[in-house]
Design an enzyme around this catalytic site. Structure first.
Site, PDB file in Angstrom:
ATOM      1  N   ASP A   1       3.274   2.636  -0.659  1.00  0.00           N
ATOM      2  CA  ASP A   1       4.411   2.876  -1.596  1.00  0.00           C
ATOM      3  C   ASP A   1       3.432   2.119  -2.930  1.00  0.00           C
ATOM      4  O   ASP A   1       4.511   2.411  -4.115  1.00  0.00           O
ATOM      5  CB  ASP A   1       5.390   1.995  -0.741  1.00  0.00           C
ATOM      6  CG  ASP A   1       5.070   2.287   0.464  1.00  0.00           C
ATOM      7  OD1 ASP A   1       4.511   2.349   1.537  1.00  0.00           O
ATOM      8  OD2 ASP A   1       7.489   2.375   1.542  1.00  0.00           O
TER       9      ASP A   1
ATOM     10  N   ASP B   1       8.129  -3.744  -5.323  1.00  0.00           N
ATOM     11  CA  ASP B   1       9.150  -3.320  -5.782  1.00  0.00           C
ATOM     12  C   ASP B   1       9.718  -3.337  -7.083  1.00  0.00           C
ATOM     13  O   ASP B   1      10.703  -2.686  -7.417  1.00  0.00           O
ATOM     14  CB  ASP B   1       9.857  -2.433  -4.624  1.00  0.00           C
ATOM     15  CG  ASP B   1       9.672  -2.104  -3.043  1.00  0.00           C
ATOM     16  OD1 ASP B   1       8.617  -0.794  -3.663  1.00  0.00           O
ATOM     17  OD2 ASP B   1       9.316  -2.469  -1.985  1.00  0.00           O
TER      18      ASP B   1
HETATM   19  N1  GLY Z   1       8.823   1.439   0.226  1.00  0.00           N
HETATM   20  C1  GLY Z   1       9.748   1.059   1.485  1.00  0.00           C
HETATM   21  C2  GLY Z   1      10.078   2.923   1.938  1.00  0.00           C
HETATM   22  O1  GLY Z   1       9.672   3.484   2.070  1.00  0.00           O
HETATM   23  O2  GLY Z   1      10.929   2.749   3.232  1.00  0.00           O
END
Ligand code: GLY
Length: 375
Positions: free
Chosen positions: A150, A94
């Site tokens: 994601d 992330d």
């Molecule tokens: N990327 C983590 C979520 O969407 O919760």
């Protein structure tokens, strides 16, 4: 720009003028609004994956209004995020969300060498998570074979690093992950798995758990939205038709599952009597659908994609937006995960507001397009 969009953009700017002032007083990176105050993330302090959305929102509002309040507030949060480079074990895939929306938007809007260095630092951390068997390892904590849909959004940071340096290795990694995602995550009907667990030594698929969705084999709506928008972005960076085809396939599936009222269930396979909405998914999908609709390659499907995006945005505004100037945050009914409520269920969450704002500012013509190639 149409009058309704202009009015909506003005409402967001007005609401967030107070929000930015309040965040500066509190000195935190907001995660959720609670009455007249902001509350920071429930886990991992400023290293939690959502930290970039606040500065991202501020840069969106700076681009839309020119107000220095938003620029200052974005820079304050960016400083807190770059401090996190010192805690290696807290950072994961992330870093895309965290630094594309902070240091990279900073550098795009107000060119700054240190911000560019920080962006490349983050991209190099992300590239370091690549397993040469073809996937980015998402998380830490003894899960080197876990890959998640994601990451399709975080690939933007790798494309951006190739753009900034001229070094194609970052883009090669992004494409390898995207190709694995097509092969192992996207199902025949256009839905996606959230998580695929690979054997990190052989690349063999070991499991496909339900992740943040309802159950294994179900369709967590935010995962569908990450896939939809992520493949649109990979197409924009590479021109590879397989990414466009995949984005369209996920888009058709997503659109078929939008609720009759225009909101988005947390999982498209959840029990019918379960009231669990995730408005973040609707906001992300709206962004992806707007971009898809504007591609000439969408041809006769363009109005279908645009109409769906507008239906999502209108439902968010009329059914779930809190415009009270004394309340922090806009979108209500955001849900972090289907089964665990620790990060919030049916509350305001900052990345819902970010993508809602991005969609509106895209329509208003001021979106600085952080996920896309620089113009
Ligand atoms: N990327 C983590 C979520 O969407 O919760």
């Amino acid at each position: 720009m149409n009058k309704e969009i202009a009015a909506l953009a003005e409402k967001i700017i007005a609401k967030y003028t107070k929000g930015a002032e309040q965040a500066a007083v509190q000195g935190i990176i907001p995660y959720t609004g609670s009455g007249a105050e902001w509350v920071s993330s429930p886990y991992d302090g400023n290293g939690w994956w959502t930290g970039g959305f606040w500065p991202g929102l501020m840069w969106q509002l700076y681009a839309a209004s020119g107000s220095d309040l938003f620029r200052q507030e974005a820079l304050r949060a960016e400083q807190l995020l770059t401090d996190e480079f010192r805690v290696f074990s807290a950072l994961n895939h992330d870093v895309g969300f965290m630094y594309l929306l902070s240091s990279d938007l900073h550098n795009r809007l107000c060119p700054d060498k240190q911000a560019e260095q920080d962006t490349l630092h983050a991209a190099t951390l992300l590239a370091g998570r690549f397993n040469p068997l073809g996937f980015l390892s998402a998380w830490n904590g003894g899960r080197p074979g876990w890959a998640i849909v994601d990451s399709m959004m975080n690939l933007s940071l790798l494309y951006r690093a190739s753009e900034l340096t001229g070094d194609p290795r970052f883009e090669s990694i992004a494409k390898a992950h995207a190709d694995t995602c097509i092969r192992e995550f996207v199902r025949e009907n256009g839905s996606c798995n959230h998580i695929v667990i690979f054997d990190p030594k052989t690349g063999e698929v070991l499991d496909r758990p339900g992740g943040q969705g309802y159950a294994p084999g179900s369709s967590w709506s935010r995962g569908q939205a990450w896939g939809l928008y992520g493949f649109v972005i990979s197409y924009a960076h590479t021109g590879e038709k397989r990414y466009l085809d995949t984005a369209m396939k996920i888009a058709r599936y997503f659109i078929a599952h939008i609720r009759p009222d225009g909101l988005t269930d947390c999982d498209f396979c959840q029990p019918v009597d379960e009231e669990r909405i995730d408005n973040i998914a609707g906001a992300i999908a709206a962004c992806g659908l707007l971009h898809l609709a504007d591609l000439p390659e969408s041809g006769s499907e363009a109005p279908f994609f645009r109409e769906a995006a507008m239906r999502l945005i209108s439902a968010l505004d009329t059914l779930c937006a809190d415009w009270d100037p004394d309340h922090m945050g806009i979108l209500t009914k955001c849900t972090a995960a289907y089964h665990q409520d620790g990060a919030g269920r049916h509350i305001n969450i900052v990345y819902g507001d970010y993508f809602f704002t991005e969609a509106v500012m895209y329509l208003a013509g001021t979106d600085p397009a952080p996920w896309f190639p620089a113009k």
